[in-house]
Scaffold this active site. Structure first.
Site: not given
Ligand code: LMR
Length: 398
Positions: A130, A211, A246
């Site tokens: 990311w 993460d 999310k």
């Protein structure tokens, strides 16, 4: 005064959202940013969140500052979710947890702590990762390198190379790991592979920084936390950043957490104090509304159960979109291998489409994917999947 300031080139993911919004074509499809939309193309408000919000006092109630670390129920909720409901490390007070401004805020606070207390540490991210992992750690003055991870030609993990590389790292170097739903590739390590990686982390005394932004979207709540729980079982010290953007569909509320698993309760107290100090120096305390929603959903047994079910509904819809896209592409291009679409997990697939193909998808079809070829499967739905499959097949045929 400001002429020496550089223009900002824009963020590779958030910038795409602006481009998408500006596109006037009704057929446009947003497969860029990692946001879950339902089959009607709407951003859902989960039922558990609606109930929690009804229970929260009316909007005119007083709103004091939260503590620097956020609400206790939010923090404890993160710990149980990550380490397991009955985890010994929690009972032993070995986990220092703060509520954070989303997963990004957790990474920032963690990176600041590393920069201050492990000043020689370098940080290593997966290749690819990311983009904000690199930006956040570099933004704290930490040197960032990468470890081998994904082989785009075979849609597989370069596991031997990954292990070989991390075996060369120095004590206290930081390894950013994705416990589930790897962003951007969707390719996760198996449990056996995690065991091997964690053994190297232990032997070389590396700092594992996990993460987890998609817990529940891969396998299930527990299996998606396998690497975290295994590391705890092995007695490793560990950083974990988690996001509720999310899985609670609370993107704009900015809710997440940073948990640091320490060797004993005294070290956890020291670490917790420093986490608070970092928060105070950046933003004082986290936002209140989202924190109260997390607190309620994590600590009310019925709401928690309802939440987990709602996460699995989202997970299953993404899975079915994966199979449907695969079937359509295989029908159009029988000689291509699209099996990666169903092997990869979570919101993202890494298509391996070339830059020209991605540009053509945008300009000709109004189909937006991240320019590293990441596609957000949660933007597909029964109304746009035929169009997307046709567009992809067209550019793949050349
Ligand atoms: C993504 O990867 O698309 C999301 O995590 C949103 C973001 O902040 O980039």
């Amino acid at each position: 005064m400001f002429q020496h300031i550089d223009y900002y080139a824009g963020d590779p993911i958030l910038g795409l959202m602006d481009k998408f919004t500006a596109d006037a074509r009704p057929t446009k499809v947003n497969l860029g940013i990692g946001i879950y939309y339902d089959d009607a193309g709407q951003l859902p408000v989960l039922d558990c969140v609606k109930t929690a919000e009804q229970r929260i006092a009316s909007p005119i109630s007083p709103r004091p500052y939260l503590p620097m670390a956020g609400l206790l129920g939010h923090r404890q909720g993160c710990q149980r979710l990550l380490f397991g409901q009955e985890a010994k490390v929690i009972q032993d007070n070995r986990v220092a947890t703060i509520a954070t401004i989303g997963g990004s805020g957790a990474l920032k606070v963690g990176a600041e702590l590393i920069h201050r207390w492990f000043p020689h540490a370098k940080c290593y991210v997966s290749d690819p990762t990311w983009s904000n992992h690199i930006a956040i750690f570099e933004g704290c003055g930490i040197e960032v390198g990468s470890y081998p991870y994904y082989d785009p030609a075979n849609h597989s993990i370069r596991f031997e190379e990954m292990i070989g590389f991390i075996e060369t790292l120095n004590k206290h170097d930081v390894l950013i790991l994705h416990p589930c739903c790897h962003n951007p590739t969707g390719m996760d390590l198996t449990h056996e592979q995690w065991d091997q990686v964690l053994q190297v982390v232990q032997q070389r005394e590396l700092i594992a920084f996990m993460d987890i932004a998609y817990q529940g979207f891969g396998e299930d709540m527990d299996n998606d936390a396998y690497a975290i729980r295994k590391a705890a079982q092995m007695g490793l010290a560990l950083f974990v950043s988690n996001s509720f953007s999310k899985n609670l569909s609370l993107y704009g509320e900015r809710v997440g957490g940073l948990s640091i698993l320490c060797p004993d309760a005294d070290q956890a107290e020291r670490v917790f104090g420093q986490m608070n100090y970092i928060v105070r120096r950046i933003y004082t305390s986290p936002p209140s509304h989202g924190g109260h929603v997390v607190d309620l959903v994590m600590n009310d047994a019925a709401l928690y159960e309802q939440w987990v079910k709602e996460v699995y509904v989202m997970r299953d819809r993404i899975r079915s979109m994966r199979s449907e896209l695969r079937a359509r592409l295989e029908a159009s291009l029988p000689n291509h291998d699209f099996s990666y679409l169903t092997t990869q997990k979570g919101m993202f697939s890494f298509t391996g489409l070339a830059t020209e193909q991605l540009e053509r998808l945008q300009s000709e079809f109004g189909l937006y994917m991240v320019m590293n070829s990441r596609v957000c499967m949660a933007g597909l739905n029964s109304a746009n999947i035929d169009y997307v499959a046709e567009a992809m097949a067209t550019v793949l045929k050349g």
